[in-house]
Motif scaffolding. Structure first.
Motif, PDB file in Angstrom:
ATOM      1  N   GLY A 157     -13.287  15.564 -21.601  1.00  0.00           N
ATOM      2  CA  GLY A 157     -14.672  15.321 -21.989  1.00  0.00           C
ATOM      3  C   GLY A 157     -15.225  14.056 -21.365  1.00  0.00           C
ATOM      4  N   TYR A 158     -14.405  13.018 -21.318  1.00  0.00           N
ATOM      5  CA  TYR A 158     -14.813  11.750 -20.697  1.00  0.00           C
ATOM      6  C   TYR A 158     -15.055  11.941 -19.203  1.00  0.00           C
ATOM      7  CZ  TYR A 158     -14.511   6.648 -19.831  1.00  0.00           C
ATOM      8  OH  TYR A 158     -14.753   5.334 -19.477  1.00  0.00           O
ATOM      9  N   GLY A 159     -14.166  12.685 -18.552  1.00  0.00           N
ATOM     10  CA  GLY A 159     -14.339  12.944 -17.122  1.00  0.00           C
ATOM     11  C   GLY A 159     -15.598  13.734 -16.822  1.00  0.00           C
ATOM     12  N   VAL A 160     -15.909  14.699 -17.680  1.00  0.00           N
ATOM     13  CA  VAL A 160     -17.133  15.493 -17.503  1.00  0.00           C
ATOM     14  C   VAL A 160     -18.366  14.604 -17.642  1.00  0.00           C
ATOM     15  CG1 VAL A 160     -18.515  17.328 -18.542  1.00  0.00           C
ATOM     16  CG2 VAL A 160     -16.062  17.657 -18.222  1.00  0.00           C
ATOM     17  N   ALA A 161     -18.323  13.669 -18.585  1.00  0.00           N
ATOM     18  CA  ALA A 161     -19.446  12.729 -18.736  1.00  0.00           C
ATOM     19  C   ALA A 161     -19.594  11.854 -17.500  1.00  0.00           C
ATOM     20  CB  ALA A 161     -19.230  11.866 -19.980  1.00  0.00           C
ATOM     21  N   ILE A 162     -18.481  11.457 -16.905  1.00  0.00           N
ATOM     22  CA  ILE A 162     -18.531  10.677 -15.661  1.00  0.00           C
ATOM     23  C   ILE A 162     -19.146  11.508 -14.541  1.00  0.00           C
ATOM     24  CG2 ILE A 162     -17.100   9.611 -13.860  1.00  0.00           C
ATOM     25  CD1 ILE A 162     -15.164   8.752 -16.098  1.00  0.00           C
TER      26      ILE A 162
END
Length: 213
Positions: A157-162
């Motif tokens: 999820g964090y990577g997708v936000a990045i």
């Protein structure tokens, strides 16, 4: 030198052996494998987007292993155009590397199944020769794997936000953001994987220092 394992191996394929909740354990393990593959794909997409969305960048990123992908993302974090997301790239890579250690231990270390506190668990067995021969022989439960999967999902999820922050778009990305409730907030990663060794040789100062590192 003679040494042996102090547990019994119970093949789950043997119908005479009762392995309680074996199905739940294997499902959690499959989740761990599947979501880690998603995490690798997310890091690869970040690097591909940084390189420029093209067939060439897709081909280059596809040929990069995990360590090279991390180095590429960390290198990009030093560039002025990535300043607004630099701390997030580095934090993502920190989490990726931490969880990669767990993944490698779980995937490569499973040696047998056993019953632990009334439930089926994995018996791990790995050996290394750092300074002296050491054996790692812990139990991994379905709860351990569930906690790991949760951490990997936060990483994705964090990577997708990045990806969204650096300009990626599309319905696929929007669906991922919704599925993982993605936000550009730094997740807290699990502690570093600690493996307590059983020593097969006499202790040495070098080994003590290696354990404390």
């Amino acid at each position: 030198m003679q040494w042996s394992y102090s547990y019994r191996i119970s093949p789950p394929s043997n119908p005479r052996v009762h392995m309680p909740s074996f199905g739940n354990l294997t499902m959690r393990f499959m989740d761990a494998v599947m979501f880690w593959n998603h995490a690798e794909s997310t890091l690869r997409q970040i690097v591909q987007h940084i390189l420029g969305q093209s067939l060439m960048s897709l081909a280059v990123a596809a040929e990069m292993g995990n360590m090279h992908l991390q180095r590429a993302a960390r290198t990009a974090a030093h560039e002025p155009e990535m300043e607004h997301v630099a701390e997030h790239l580095n934090h993502f890579c920190d989490g990726f590397d931490r969880l990669r250690e767990y993944r490698n231990f779980y995937v490569h270390g499973i040696y047998a199944t056993t019953v632990h506190e009334g439930l089926t668990a994995f018996q791990m067995l790995t050996i290394d020769g750092k300074n002296q021969v050491r054996m790692f022989n812990p139990i991994v439960t379905a709860l351990d794997l569930t906690a790991y999967v949760g951490a990997v999902q936060r990483l994705i999820g964090y990577g997708v936000a990045i990806l969204k922050e650096i300009g990626a778009d599309g319905t696929g990305l929007d669906n991922m953001i919704k599925a993982y409730n993605s936000k550009l907030d730094k997740p807290e990663w699990p502690p570093q994987l600690k493996k307590v060794p059983q020593y097969l040789q006499a202790r040495t100062p070098a080994a003590d220092a290696d354990d404390d590192a």
